[in-house]
Enzyme design. Structure first.
Site, mmCIF file in Angstrom:
data_model
loop_
_atom_site.group_PDB
_atom_site.id
_atom_site.type_symbol
_atom_site.label_atom_id
_atom_site.label_comp_id
_atom_site.label_asym_id
_atom_site.label_seq_id
_atom_site.Cartn_x
_atom_site.Cartn_y
_atom_site.Cartn_z
ATOM 1 N N LYS A 191 2.079 -9.429 -10.940
ATOM 2 C CA LYS A 191 0.951 -8.488 -11.013
ATOM 3 C C LYS A 191 1.566 -7.101 -11.177
ATOM 4 O O LYS A 191 1.997 -6.478 -10.217
ATOM 5 C CB LYS A 191 0.133 -8.560 -9.715
ATOM 6 C CG LYS A 191 -1.331 -8.186 -9.870
ATOM 7 C CD LYS A 191 -1.594 -6.796 -10.436
ATOM 8 C CE LYS A 191 -1.488 -5.717 -9.389
ATOM 9 N NZ LYS A 191 -1.583 -4.351 -9.985
ATOM 10 N N GLU A 266 9.972 -3.400 -0.694
ATOM 11 C CA GLU A 266 10.758 -2.226 -1.082
ATOM 12 C C GLU A 266 9.768 -1.076 -1.175
ATOM 13 O O GLU A 266 8.930 -1.045 -2.075
ATOM 14 C CB GLU A 266 11.488 -2.505 -2.389
ATOM 15 C CG GLU A 266 12.443 -3.684 -2.213
ATOM 16 C CD GLU A 266 13.372 -3.936 -3.382
ATOM 17 O OE1 GLU A 266 13.119 -3.429 -4.472
ATOM 18 O OE2 GLU A 266 14.369 -4.659 -3.166
ATOM 19 N N CYS A 300 12.083 6.093 -6.129
ATOM 20 C CA CYS A 300 12.002 5.795 -4.692
ATOM 21 C C CYS A 300 13.202 6.349 -3.952
ATOM 22 O O CYS A 300 13.089 6.779 -2.805
ATOM 23 C CB CYS A 300 11.893 4.293 -4.473
ATOM 24 S SG CYS A 300 13.214 3.350 -5.223
ATOM 25 N N GLU A 398 6.376 11.701 1.224
ATOM 26 C CA GLU A 398 6.890 11.368 -0.106
ATOM 27 C C GLU A 398 5.966 11.985 -1.164
ATOM 28 O O GLU A 398 4.763 11.739 -1.164
ATOM 29 C CB GLU A 398 6.933 9.852 -0.291
ATOM 30 C CG GLU A 398 7.567 9.457 -1.621
ATOM 31 C CD GLU A 398 7.580 7.954 -1.863
ATOM 32 O OE1 GLU A 398 6.580 7.287 -1.563
ATOM 33 O OE2 GLU A 398 8.606 7.464 -2.370
HETATM 34 P P1 NAD Z 1 1.339 1.293 -4.873
HETATM 35 O O1 NAD Z 1 1.636 0.802 -3.506
HETATM 36 O O2 NAD Z 1 0.125 2.100 -5.084
HETATM 37 O O3 NAD Z 1 1.197 0.065 -5.899
HETATM 38 C C1 NAD Z 1 2.237 -0.856 -6.114
HETATM 39 C C2 NAD Z 1 1.641 -2.167 -6.591
HETATM 40 O O4 NAD Z 1 0.847 -2.719 -5.553
HETATM 41 C C3 NAD Z 1 0.712 -2.022 -7.804
HETATM 42 O O5 NAD Z 1 0.899 -3.119 -8.667
HETATM 43 C C4 NAD Z 1 -0.663 -2.066 -7.173
HETATM 44 O O6 NAD Z 1 -1.665 -2.514 -8.042
HETATM 45 C C5 NAD Z 1 -0.434 -3.056 -6.047
HETATM 46 N N1 NAD Z 1 -1.387 -2.960 -4.934
HETATM 47 C C6 NAD Z 1 -2.069 -1.884 -4.506
HETATM 48 N N2 NAD Z 1 -2.864 -2.214 -3.472
HETATM 49 C C7 NAD Z 1 -2.663 -3.531 -3.225
HETATM 50 C C8 NAD Z 1 -3.193 -4.450 -2.274
HETATM 51 N N3 NAD Z 1 -4.095 -4.091 -1.378
HETATM 52 N N4 NAD Z 1 -2.759 -5.739 -2.300
HETATM 53 C C9 NAD Z 1 -1.836 -6.112 -3.209
HETATM 54 N N5 NAD Z 1 -1.322 -5.297 -4.146
HETATM 55 C C10 NAD Z 1 -1.717 -4.016 -4.150
HETATM 56 O O7 NAD Z 1 2.639 2.049 -5.362
HETATM 57 P P2 NAD Z 1 2.827 2.864 -6.713
HETATM 58 O O8 NAD Z 1 2.083 4.153 -6.578
HETATM 59 O O9 NAD Z 1 2.565 1.967 -7.859
HETATM 60 O O10 NAD Z 1 4.402 3.150 -6.691
HETATM 61 C C11 NAD Z 1 4.993 4.236 -6.078
HETATM 62 C C12 NAD Z 1 5.584 3.839 -4.742
HETATM 63 O O11 NAD Z 1 6.536 2.791 -4.921
HETATM 64 C C13 NAD Z 1 6.354 4.966 -4.074
HETATM 65 O O12 NAD Z 1 6.033 5.004 -2.717
HETATM 66 C C14 NAD Z 1 7.812 4.572 -4.266
HETATM 67 O O13 NAD Z 1 8.720 5.095 -3.339
HETATM 68 C C15 NAD Z 1 7.721 3.090 -4.180
HETATM 69 N N6 NAD Z 1 8.886 2.463 -4.803
HETATM 70 C C16 NAD Z 1 9.819 1.883 -3.998
HETATM 71 C C17 NAD Z 1 10.957 1.312 -4.554
HETATM 72 C C18 NAD Z 1 11.993 0.656 -3.683
HETATM 73 O O14 NAD Z 1 12.766 -0.104 -4.221
HETATM 74 N N7 NAD Z 1 12.034 0.913 -2.389
HETATM 75 C C19 NAD Z 1 11.141 1.343 -5.936
HETATM 76 C C20 NAD Z 1 10.172 1.961 -6.730
HETATM 77 C C21 NAD Z 1 9.049 2.513 -6.152
#
Ligand code: NAD
Length: 519
Positions: A191, A266, A300, A398
């Site tokens: 997804k 992550e 991230c 963040e």
């Molecule tokens: P997000 O949490 O909004 O979304 C990530 C994914 O989760 C998307 O595909 C989204 O559709 C899905 N999602 C959202 N709500 C959900 C739910 N209730 N149930 C299941 N899936 C759901 O994050 P984002 O804004 O897409 O990405 C940015 C974030 O990702 C930042 O906080 C960044 O630090 C983090 N990130 C972490 C790493 C790491 O390796 N630690 C790497 C890249 C990004």
């Protein structure tokens, strides 16, 4: 700011964009069962350029059913590691051969600078290659108890892995999960993030061409609260690998709890870059500029808090601000661009709100809004705040954009306390020429990954992950293999059967004192 037509005319729209973005289930591109779609925007103009299928529970059910069939009846989990490895290498070859097109589409959809999107496409290929190699080199433990027993580990794929990914480096992060999940013989439902579904739709063609059997890879687009939520709550998906925000991770953790799923998380970060007075200042400035402004700051592991020893603080701030002002903001497709456009107007608004907040919490020394030549779309000038207090929100939260907070410190102890003073614990960067200080700091800092006198250069064999609110579990190298497999222990008697006998009428059972753990 209003958009200006001449500037928009200079944006790049790739040829042959798909007419619509669909799911890919059981080897076929399909629409949502209810026909629903959502808008996909490109971040230079914020115009809708395509509609993507909006998956719901019914679509997830379909995808999980296909992945379950492929797992229980299909060849993939039963193939020799070498055979799966060959398919993975072919995937890597195809990704490499299409790196320019992948980068073009990724850059268009996400706003990432084209040179950096190209690097991410190549990393995606490398992730497949790495796990293709690892799976054939995989060795498992065997333990001998002389004369009595042999015990060995029977490693097996688990089943359908649910992979949920963010938008910041979409294709690369998908490969980071797809590579090990597939290498170990699982089947998957991916997804991808709803802001950036374009590059994910290319996996299907790549996998078909490489010979991945039907049903092994399934893709459902859609919103997190619909498609993502249904995947997390599906009883036939025993594993969820999630990358995204810490708050989403918390929600998923709770939603997966009734099913006792395997979780790899992550999550977000607010990583410190600590610069001591004895550091190579030129290298430290270059690295800390790159560390927060590369990938548009949507990274991230961004070193988004820079802690600088007081004796070099003024010089550092002055040189850092001057260099930040020279960082080239530009069209994502322009090879000279160093910072492109943020992914989506919602995210742009969030980052801009932090820029405004920062003006009340710190001293603005660079940026602070849209660049003069790019006063449209989601462009933000590299923004630097100095003298930021540790209780400021821009120090603690963040931002995930091209915004950095700089704070002075007076001693090693204070530097460590400041570095650890957030809820996050993903990465830390330390700049010093004192070997003892560097190692002592690295071992005390609350971070899953530490770089000493180095930028964020990854070695795929090392653990990747965060502590505190930055994650749960570590992937990377054989740790990814561990996450995506069960390790069943098989025990075989070699000598006489080692059996206390229950139920004999004529004598009582003695406890075996040779066996310290008779579970
Ligand atoms: P997000 O949490 O909004 O979304 C990530 C994914 O989760 C998307 O595909 C989204 O559709 C899905 N999602 C959202 N709500 C959900 C739910 N209730 N149930 C299941 N899936 C759901 O994050 P984002 O804004 O897409 O990405 C940015 C974030 O990702 C930042 O906080 C960044 O630090 C983090 N990130 C972490 C790493 C790491 O390796 N630690 C790497 C890249 C990004």
């Amino acid at each position: 700011m209003t958009d200006t037509a001449p500037a928009l005319d200079r944006r790049h729209v790739p040829a042959d964009l798909p007419p619509r973005i669909q799911h890919y289930i059981d080897g076929a591109f399909v629409d949502s069962l209810d026909g629903d779609t959502f808008d996909v925007l490109e971040p230079v103009s914020n115009e809708v350029y395509v509609q993507a299928a909006a998956g719901k529970k019914a679509d997830i059910d379909r995808a999980v059913a296909a992945a379950t069939r492929a797992f229980t009846e299909g060849p993939w989990p039963r193939m020799l590691p070498r055979e799966r490895s060959r398919v993975l290498h072919r995937i890597a070859d195809i990704v490499e051969s299409r790196d320019a097109r992948l980068a073009e589409l990724e850059s268009f959809d996400s706003g990432l600078p084209i040179t950096q999107a190209l690097g991410q496409a190549r990393r995606a290929a490398e992730n497949f290659r790495f796990f293709a190699d690892l799976i054939v080199a995989q060795a498992d433990d065997t333990f001998k108890v002389p004369g009595r027993q042999i015990n060995y580990v029977n490693r097996k794929p688990i089943g359908v892995a649910g992979l949920i990914t963010p938008w910041n480096t979409p294709f690369m992060l998908e490969s980071w999960k797809l590579g090990p999940a597939l290498a170990t013989g699982n089947t998957v439902v991916l997804k991808p993030a709803e802001f950036t579904p374009l590059s994910a739709s290319l996996w299907a063609g790549i996998f078909e061409e490489a010979g991945l059997p039907q049903g092994v890879f399934n893709l459902v687009n859609g919103l997190g609260e619909d498609a993502g939520d249904a995947l997390v709550k599906h009883p036939d998906v025993p594993l969820i690998s999630f990358t995204g925000e810490s708050s989403t991770g918390q929600l998923i953790f709770g939603n997966a709890a009734p099913f006792l799923k395997g979780l790899s998380m992550e999550l977000g970060g607010k990583s410190p870059a600590v610069v001591f007075a004895d550091a190579d200042l030129d290298a430290a400035i270059d690295a800390t500029i790159f560390g927060v402004f590369s990938l548009n700051g949507e990274r991230c592991t961004a070193g988004s808090r820079i802690l600088v020893e007081r004796s070099i603080y003024d010089e550092f701030v002055q040189r850092y601000a001057a260099q930040a002002q020279r960082v080239k903001v530009g069209y994502p497709h322009d090879p000279d661009t160093e910072v492109g456009a943020l992914v989506h107007p919602e995210h742009y608004a969030k980052v801009m709100s932090y820029v405004e907040l920062g003006k009340t919490e710190g001293r603005l020394v660079a940026g602070g809004g849209q660049p003069k030549d790019f006063a449209f779309g989601n462009f933000i000038a590299p923004t630097v705040f100095a003298d930021v207090s540790p209780d400021a929100r821009i120090f603690q939260e963040e931002i995930f954009g091209p915004v950095v907070a700089i704070t002075p410190f007076d001693s090693d102890e204070e530097a460590l306390a400041l570095a650890n003073n957030t809820k996050y614990g993903l990465a830390a960067y330390v700049w010093t020429n004192d070997l003892k200080r560097a190692h002592n700091f690295a071992q005390s800092v609350e971070a899953g990954m530490v770089w000493l006198n180095s930028n964020n250069v990854r070695d795929l064999r090392t653990p990747f992950g965060g502590v505190k609110a930055s994650g749960l579990g570590h992937e990377g190298g054989y740790r990814s293999i561990d996450f995506y497999t069960d390790q069943q222990a098989v025990h075989i008697t070699l000598g006489a059967v080692h059996n206390p006998t229950f139920g004999k009428q004529d004598h009582f059972t003695e406890v075996d004192l040779d066996d310290p753990d008779p579970r």
